[in-house]
Design a protein around this motif. Structure first.
Motif, PDB file in Angstrom:
ATOM      1  N   SER A  28       0.776  -1.235   0.034  1.00  0.00           N
ATOM      2  CA  SER A  28      -0.102  -0.094  -0.095  1.00  0.00           C
ATOM      3  C   SER A  28       0.778   1.193   0.093  1.00  0.00           C
ATOM      4  O   SER A  28       0.538   2.366  -0.628  1.00  0.00           O
ATOM      5  CB  SER A  28      -0.823   0.064   1.209  1.00  0.00           C
ATOM      6  N   LEU A  29       1.919   1.185   0.578  1.00  0.00           N
ATOM      7  CA  LEU A  29       2.889   2.435   0.752  1.00  0.00           C
ATOM      8  C   LEU A  29       3.552   2.671  -0.362  1.00  0.00           C
ATOM      9  O   LEU A  29       3.645   3.821  -0.820  1.00  0.00           O
ATOM     10  CB  LEU A  29       3.933   2.100   2.061  1.00  0.00           C
ATOM     11  N   TYR A  85       2.942   0.621  10.861  1.00  0.00           N
ATOM     12  CA  TYR A  85       3.403  -0.552  10.709  1.00  0.00           C
ATOM     13  C   TYR A  85       4.867  -0.918  10.112  1.00  0.00           C
ATOM     14  O   TYR A  85       5.335  -2.275  10.074  1.00  0.00           O
ATOM     15  CB  TYR A  85       2.468  -1.569  10.047  1.00  0.00           C
ATOM     16  N   SER A  86       5.515   0.005   9.546  1.00  0.00           N
ATOM     17  CA  SER A  86       6.659  -0.074   9.154  1.00  0.00           C
ATOM     18  C   SER A  86       7.622   0.197  10.115  1.00  0.00           C
ATOM     19  O   SER A  86       8.869   0.280  10.068  1.00  0.00           O
ATOM     20  CB  SER A  86       7.007   0.821   8.064  1.00  0.00           C
ATOM     21  N   SER A  88       9.233  -4.851   8.487  1.00  0.00           N
ATOM     22  CA  SER A  88       8.751  -3.496   8.296  1.00  0.00           C
ATOM     23  C   SER A  88       7.315  -3.628   7.720  1.00  0.00           C
ATOM     24  O   SER A  88       7.307  -2.611   6.749  1.00  0.00           O
ATOM     25  CB  SER A  88       9.760  -2.585   7.485  1.00  0.00           C
ATOM     26  N   CYS A  89       6.530  -4.383   8.062  1.00  0.00           N
ATOM     27  CA  CYS A  89       5.136  -4.282   7.753  1.00  0.00           C
ATOM     28  C   CYS A  89       4.401  -4.944   8.935  1.00  0.00           C
ATOM     29  O   CYS A  89       4.717  -5.582   9.501  1.00  0.00           O
ATOM     30  CB  CYS A  89       4.966  -5.146   6.308  1.00  0.00           C
ATOM     31  N   ALA A  90       3.001  -4.769   8.536  1.00  0.00           N
ATOM     32  CA  ALA A  90       2.002  -5.319   9.445  1.00  0.00           C
ATOM     33  C   ALA A  90       2.247  -6.869   9.737  1.00  0.00           C
ATOM     34  O   ALA A  90       1.864  -7.232  10.673  1.00  0.00           O
ATOM     35  CB  ALA A  90       0.625  -4.923   9.005  1.00  0.00           C
ATOM     36  N   ALA A 105      10.791  -8.113  19.798  1.00  0.00           N
ATOM     37  CA  ALA A 105       9.918  -7.100  20.071  1.00  0.00           C
ATOM     38  C   ALA A 105      10.913  -5.747  20.025  1.00  0.00           C
ATOM     39  O   ALA A 105      10.265  -4.565  19.383  1.00  0.00           O
ATOM     40  CB  ALA A 105       9.448  -7.100  21.486  1.00  0.00           C
ATOM     41  N   ALA A 106      12.180  -5.934  20.289  1.00  0.00           N
ATOM     42  CA  ALA A 106      12.922  -4.962  19.927  1.00  0.00           C
ATOM     43  C   ALA A 106      13.250  -4.423  18.502  1.00  0.00           C
ATOM     44  O   ALA A 106      13.346  -3.235  18.162  1.00  0.00           O
ATOM     45  CB  ALA A 106      14.414  -4.974  20.823  1.00  0.00           C
ATOM     46  N   ARG A 107      13.255  -5.321  18.038  1.00  0.00           N
ATOM     47  CA  ARG A 107      13.630  -5.187  16.438  1.00  0.00           C
ATOM     48  C   ARG A 107      12.291  -4.567  15.902  1.00  0.00           C
ATOM     49  O   ARG A 107      12.488  -3.721  15.052  1.00  0.00           O
ATOM     50  CB  ARG A 107      13.642  -6.485  15.611  1.00  0.00           C
ATOM     51  N   ASN A 108      11.131  -4.697  16.356  1.00  0.00           N
ATOM     52  CA  ASN A 108       9.910  -3.903  15.770  1.00  0.00           C
ATOM     53  C   ASN A 108       9.523  -2.892  16.860  1.00  0.00           C
ATOM     54  O   ASN A 108       8.523  -2.052  16.464  1.00  0.00           O
ATOM     55  CB  ASN A 108       8.721  -5.187  15.793  1.00  0.00           C
ATOM     56  N   ARG A 109      10.476  -2.458  17.580  1.00  0.00           N
ATOM     57  CA  ARG A 109      10.250  -1.130  18.486  1.00  0.00           C
ATOM     58  C   ARG A 109       8.966  -1.068  19.071  1.00  0.00           C
ATOM     59  O   ARG A 109       8.395  -0.193  19.445  1.00  0.00           O
ATOM     60  CB  ARG A 109      10.422   0.042  17.520  1.00  0.00           C
ATOM     61  N   ARG A 110       8.710  -2.326  19.739  1.00  0.00           N
ATOM     62  CA  ARG A 110       7.419  -2.427  20.548  1.00  0.00           C
ATOM     63  C   ARG A 110       7.969  -2.307  21.971  1.00  0.00           C
ATOM     64  O   ARG A 110       8.242  -3.266  22.669  1.00  0.00           O
ATOM     65  CB  ARG A 110       6.778  -3.741  20.471  1.00  0.00           C
TER      66      ARG A 110
END
Length: 329
Positions: free
Chosen positions: A53-54, A85-86, A272-274, A310-315
């Motif tokens: 989409s982006l 979601y990126s 880097s996506c949903a 989680a760290a890789r996805n910055r959560r």
């Protein structure tokens, strides 16, 4: 017609209509071409393909002069969700601020969509206090005004319910769900339904209603299957693992983990996506199960794997939660 078919999930009819649009003599006009791109981007977004989409939205973001006011709103809204979601949370908030400075001046009485976008990005990132303030103000603005109808409440209320739950404001979260669950189920987008149903299941579990919680989470899983949304299915399965562990129904856990692991392995190379959340949900469930059912060594291994994701996805909230699990072990 294409917008109606897309938003009602009639994707076969949508493709036929889009072919008719492409064949129309006026399709090359800048406004029509921009709208066709926007429709394609929104179709990908509703299918959870945020990176695709982006890519489709990129030329519209770089040439906003060809857009009408409504098109500009939709482009900005879709792009910010894709950026969230990126894991580009700051860029998503900056895009929302830039849109606010240019377009929103013409609509000073509208609800604060900028607050929703900022609140949603903070929610996914794990900044719960900031998310709650922004989302609470946005939802209460919608509830005070009826000019836009109640649909936006159904679409976005799930975000606020999740923020309230994570803030331990359980009574307020339950009140919103009890009042508006039918609206959420009728018009809520995938994330709105995902958040609202997860919180509803957790609250039912805390209230000692494990069968009701199981039904709620099974319905969420069915919703994901019907819409071909693997991410929704993954989070529904993770919540079912959590509920089974909480209720000490340990015999249910292996089958749930097996189904979740199959989903996670299929999409483990994505970044880097949903769809990255599918693997994240699988790793979280494995860590939760290992903490209760496995040896300390196995639990640490599972927790470390989930913590890295989680760290890789910055959560941030999830990373904190997993860090506490590791400390317990």
């Amino acid at each position: 017609m294409a917008w109606s078919q897309l938003l009602c999930g009639r994707l076969g009819d949508f493709e036929v209509t889009m072919a008719d649009v492409a064949a129309h003599p006026g399709s090359a006009a800048s406004g029509a071409a921009a709208e066709a791109l926007l429709l394609r981007a929104c179709a990908l977004l509703l299918g959870d393909d945020t990176s695709g989409s982006l890519r489709v939205l990129a030329p519209l973001l770089h040439d906003p002069q060809s857009l009408s006011g409504v098109q500009s709103l939709l482009v900005s809204n879709a792009a910010t969700i894709c950026l969230v979601y990126s894991n580009d949370f700051e860029q998503a908030r900056e895009l929302a601020r830039r849109w606010h400075r240019t377009d929103l001046r013409e609509r000073p009485d509208g609800p604060g969509l900028l607050d929703m976008i900022g609140g949603f990005s903070h929610l996914v990132e794990g900044n719960i206090a900031q998310a709650k303030v922004a989302l609470d103000g946005f939802i209460r603005t919608l509830l005070r005004r009826t000019g836009f109808g109640m649909d936006p409440v159904g679409v976005y209320l799930g975000y606020l319910v999740e923020a309230l739950y994570q803030s331990n404001e359980l009574a307020q979260a339950a009140a919103f769900i009890d009042t508006h669950i039918e609206l959420i189920e009728e018009v809520g987008g995938m994330d709105g339904q995902l958040y609202a149903c997860r919180v509803r299941g957790r609250l039912q579990l805390l209230d000692g209603r494990s069968e009701d919680a199981e039904k709620t989470l099974s319905l969420l899983e069915d919703f994901g299957y019907r819409r071909s949304l693997d991410r929704v299915v993954a989070w529904a399965l993770q919540e079912q693992v959590s509920a089974a562990l909480y209720a000490k129904q340990y015999s249910k856990v292996p089958a749930l983990l097996g189904r979740l692991d199959a989903l996670g392995r299929r999409d483990e190379a994505l970044a880097s996506c949903a769809w990255c959340e599918i693997g994240l949900a699988a790793l979280l469930a494995q860590a939760q199960a290992a903490l209760v059912l496995e040896s300390d060594k196995a639990a640490i291994t599972a927790i470390e794997a989930a913590l890295a994701a989680a760290a890789r996805n910055r959560r941030q909230l999830l990373a904190t939660r997993l860090g506490l699990m590791r400390a317990v072990v």
